[in-house]
Write a protein that holds these residues in place. Structure first.
Motif, PDB file in Angstrom:
ATOM      1  N   HIS A  48     100.486 -48.993  33.165  1.00  0.00           N
ATOM      2  CA  HIS A  48      99.133 -48.455  33.020  1.00  0.00           C
ATOM      3  C   HIS A  48      98.761 -48.365  31.534  1.00  0.00           C
ATOM      4  O   HIS A  48      99.629 -48.248  30.676  1.00  0.00           O
ATOM      5  N   GLU A  49      97.460 -48.361  31.291  1.00  0.00           N
ATOM      6  CA  GLU A  49      96.971 -48.184  29.927  1.00  0.00           C
ATOM      7  C   GLU A  49      96.619 -46.709  29.748  1.00  0.00           C
ATOM      8  O   GLU A  49      95.951 -46.131  30.617  1.00  0.00           O
ATOM      9  N   TYR A  50      97.054 -46.110  28.646  1.00  0.00           N
ATOM     10  CA  TYR A  50      96.825 -44.671  28.439  1.00  0.00           C
ATOM     11  C   TYR A  50      96.192 -44.468  27.065  1.00  0.00           C
ATOM     12  O   TYR A  50      96.828 -44.714  26.037  1.00  0.00           O
ATOM     13  N   ILE A  51      94.938 -44.048  27.062  1.00  0.00           N
ATOM     14  CA  ILE A  51      94.206 -43.804  25.818  1.00  0.00           C
ATOM     15  C   ILE A  51      94.076 -42.292  25.658  1.00  0.00           C
ATOM     16  O   ILE A  51      93.617 -41.612  26.582  1.00  0.00           O
ATOM     17  N   VAL A  52      94.445 -41.785  24.490  1.00  0.00           N
ATOM     18  CA  VAL A  52      94.345 -40.341  24.249  1.00  0.00           C
ATOM     19  C   VAL A  52      93.525 -40.114  22.981  1.00  0.00           C
ATOM     20  O   VAL A  52      93.790 -40.739  21.948  1.00  0.00           O
ATOM     21  N   THR A  53      92.543 -39.244  23.076  1.00  0.00           N
ATOM     22  CA  THR A  53      91.677 -38.988  21.912  1.00  0.00           C
ATOM     23  C   THR A  53      91.168 -37.551  21.934  1.00  0.00           C
ATOM     24  O   THR A  53      91.156 -36.910  22.986  1.00  0.00           O
ATOM     25  N   LYS A  56      85.082 -36.725  21.109  1.00  0.00           N
ATOM     26  CA  LYS A  56      84.388 -36.564  22.385  1.00  0.00           C
ATOM     27  C   LYS A  56      82.874 -36.453  22.280  1.00  0.00           C
ATOM     28  O   LYS A  56      82.186 -36.424  23.286  1.00  0.00           O
ATOM     29  N   GLU A  57      82.332 -36.347  21.055  1.00  0.00           N
ATOM     30  CA  GLU A  57      80.893 -36.096  20.947  1.00  0.00           C
ATOM     31  C   GLU A  57      80.109 -37.367  20.615  1.00  0.00           C
ATOM     32  O   GLU A  57      80.468 -38.098  19.699  1.00  0.00           O
ATOM     33  N   GLY A  58      79.040 -37.589  21.326  1.00  0.00           N
ATOM     34  CA  GLY A  58      78.096 -38.642  20.968  1.00  0.00           C
ATOM     35  C   GLY A  58      78.435 -39.996  21.561  1.00  0.00           C
ATOM     36  O   GLY A  58      79.566 -40.259  21.975  1.00  0.00           O
ATOM     37  N   PRO A  59      77.424 -40.872  21.572  1.00  0.00           N
ATOM     38  CA  PRO A  59      77.573 -42.179  22.227  1.00  0.00           C
ATOM     39  C   PRO A  59      78.617 -43.081  21.576  1.00  0.00           C
ATOM     40  O   PRO A  59      79.129 -43.990  22.219  1.00  0.00           O
ATOM     41  N   ASP A  60      78.927 -42.845  20.283  1.00  0.00           N
ATOM     42  CA  ASP A  60      79.918 -43.708  19.620  1.00  0.00           C
ATOM     43  C   ASP A  60      81.327 -43.129  19.678  1.00  0.00           C
ATOM     44  O   ASP A  60      82.247 -43.677  19.068  1.00  0.00           O
ATOM     45  N   SER A  61      81.491 -42.017  20.394  1.00  0.00           N
ATOM     46  CA  SER A  61      82.821 -41.385  20.441  1.00  0.00           C
ATOM     47  C   SER A  61      83.784 -42.254  21.244  1.00  0.00           C
ATOM     48  O   SER A  61      83.375 -43.073  22.081  1.00  0.00           O
ATOM     49  N   GLU A  62      85.069 -42.060  20.989  1.00  0.00           N
ATOM     50  CA  GLU A  62      86.104 -42.780  21.751  1.00  0.00           C
ATOM     51  C   GLU A  62      85.968 -42.451  23.236  1.00  0.00           C
ATOM     52  O   GLU A  62      86.195 -43.293  24.095  1.00  0.00           O
ATOM     53  N   PHE A  63      85.607 -41.193  23.537  1.00  0.00           N
ATOM     54  CA  PHE A  63      85.420 -40.772  24.933  1.00  0.00           C
ATOM     55  C   PHE A  63      84.381 -41.648  25.617  1.00  0.00           C
ATOM     56  O   PHE A  63      84.638 -42.249  26.671  1.00  0.00           O
ATOM     57  N   GLN A  64      83.212 -41.762  24.994  1.00  0.00           N
ATOM     58  CA  GLN A  64      82.139 -42.535  25.644  1.00  0.00           C
ATOM     59  C   GLN A  64      82.423 -44.038  25.635  1.00  0.00           C
ATOM     60  O   GLN A  64      81.972 -44.761  26.517  1.00  0.00           O
ATOM     61  N   LYS A  65      83.196 -44.485  24.635  1.00  0.00           N
ATOM     62  CA  LYS A  65      83.540 -45.910  24.580  1.00  0.00           C
ATOM     63  C   LYS A  65      84.494 -46.279  25.733  1.00  0.00           C
ATOM     64  O   LYS A  65      84.280 -47.246  26.451  1.00  0.00           O
ATOM     65  N   HIS A  66      85.533 -45.450  25.909  1.00  0.00           N
ATOM     66  CA  HIS A  66      86.565 -45.806  26.893  1.00  0.00           C
ATOM     67  C   HIS A  66      86.230 -45.388  28.327  1.00  0.00           C
ATOM     68  O   HIS A  66      86.819 -45.903  29.264  1.00  0.00           O
TER      69      HIS A  66
END
Ligand code: NAI
Length: 367
Positions: A48-53, A56-66
């Protein structure tokens, strides 16, 4: 084909808080971006692929990207990544949202139902930690501990300045708004203090034996409930029915000089109304660890809220449910939920908030 080769390869996105140098010093800080809930090797060994960040804020955040192609998302109330309807609409592959901890109000549960996304949390993982924090905060406020300690740190000694607003918990009327896992544990822990009365307000009645065991009485009307209390402890989830439930009007139902402890969710109380009630002397104290914005901005009203005697603030960052003992439990719980999901096994019912387009939990409002 070997059974392992048939397993779906999932993309798991975790938004956790950052520990920086403390992660190395304390490897038990599992719920952090550095220690990754202790499941990185386990996930990657299965392909599995596991991304941790923590971004979290805004459209360019890693959260919204992934989130766009993640199948599983893990979020935590301590550093909430808000899974709004808009963000969920972008998360086309999302199947399950797991809360590392307890409290899933940072997820739009109605939108999750519409999209048939499962929402699960690690029920019970940190309820003792929170109940202990509640007791600590009640004692802090009622005994006027914070100003007493600050005076010592400043090199001063003034007994009267503190004693003029220091009381006993004994013989007070104490009530919990919400008598679930945490609320009930708070009542259990308060009983030995010999309160005048222990009350609770909850649309779900406690079983009679449980109520009798702690000697608590249910009050069904909010105004009547709040009007009797010296101390209010808030232990209900945040949902449409609890948002700003404690506001200017309902604070007015409370006796002058009462104390409030809120370790449930910040937005259950209107922060400005709390600040005003403290300043006017109507409230004697307010404490807890939850904020309507997290991290709370430097100018948040509750950072500077004090009563008319210069004390009455027992706020901390969102720490009560993230004790090291709790982190061990919620990290283990997240792994179990993922393992059930990967293997198409039924989840533990108590961990489910919504599934198959319906609320599985009765705690998020009467429906
Ligand atoms: P629970 O589900 O066992 O109990 C919640 C109770 O609140 C239920 O009995 C429910 O009927 C009641 N309730 C819901 N809406 C209500 C309303 N409008 N009025 C009165 N009662 C209402 O949940 P648990 O484990 O006791 O946790 C409660 C909340 O505490 C969580 O949802 C979370 O928001 C918060 N929490 C905070 C933590 C922290 O670190 N500060 C950690 C863990 C939980």
């Amino acid at each position: 084909m070997s059974p392992a080769a048939t397993v779906n390869k999932e993309k798991i996105l975790a938004v956790l808080y950052s520990a920086g140098k403390y992660a190395k010093e304390q490897p038990k800080l599992l719920g952090t971006i550095e220690n990754k809930l202790g499941i990185k090797e386990w996930l990657e060994s299965q392909g599995h692929e596991y991304i941790v960040t923590d971004d979290k804020e805004g459209p360019d955040s890693e959260f919204q990207k992934h989130i766009k192609d993640a199948t599983c998302v893990i979020t935590t109330p301590f550093h909430p990544a808000y899974l709004t309807r808009d963000i969920m609409n972008k998360a086309e592959k999302l199947k399950i949202a797991i809360t590392a901890g307890v409290g899933s109000d940072h997820i739009d549960l109605n939108a999750a139902n519409e999209r048939k996304i499962t929402v699960a949390e690690v029920t019970g993982s940190n309820v003792v930690a929170v109940a202990e924090h509640v007791i600590m905060t009640i004692l802090n406020l009622v005994r006027n501990f914070v100003p007493a300690h600050e005076q010592i740190m400043r090199g001063e000694w003034n007994v009267a300045q503190v004693a003029r607003n220091s009381y006993d918990v004994e013989n007070k009327v104490i009530g919990t708004l919400g008598a679930g896992r945490i609320g009930y544990r708070v009542l259990e822990r308060l009983q030995p203090f010999d309160p005048k009365e222990l009350l609770y307000y909850d649309y779900q009645a406690l079983p009679e034996a449980a109520a009798n065991k702690v000697g608590t009485r249910r009050v069904e009307d909010l105004k009547e409930f709040l009007g009797q209390l010296d101390i209010l402890t808030i232990n209900a989830p945040l949902h449409e029915g609890t948002y700003h439930l404690i506001n200017k009007e309902t604070l007015g139902y409370m006796k002058p000089g009462a104390w409030i402890v809120n370790t449930a969710r910040g937005a259950i109380c209107d922060a400005q109304a709390i600040k005003d009630a403290l300043a006017s002397g109507h409230l004697n104290g307010y404490g807890g660890d939850v904020w309507d914005q997290q991290p709370a901005p430097a100018n948040h009203p509750l950072r500077s809220a004090i009563n008319n005697m210069g004390g009455g603030n027992a706020m901390t960052a969102h720490i009560s449910g993230t004790s090291l003992d709790s982190q061990e439990r919620y990290a283990r719980g997240v792994k179990e939920i993922l393992d059930n999901y990967f293997n198409n096994r039924e989840q533990t019912l108590a961990n489910l908030i919504v599934i198959d387009g319906q609320y599985a939990s009765k705690a998020y409002g009467q429906r």
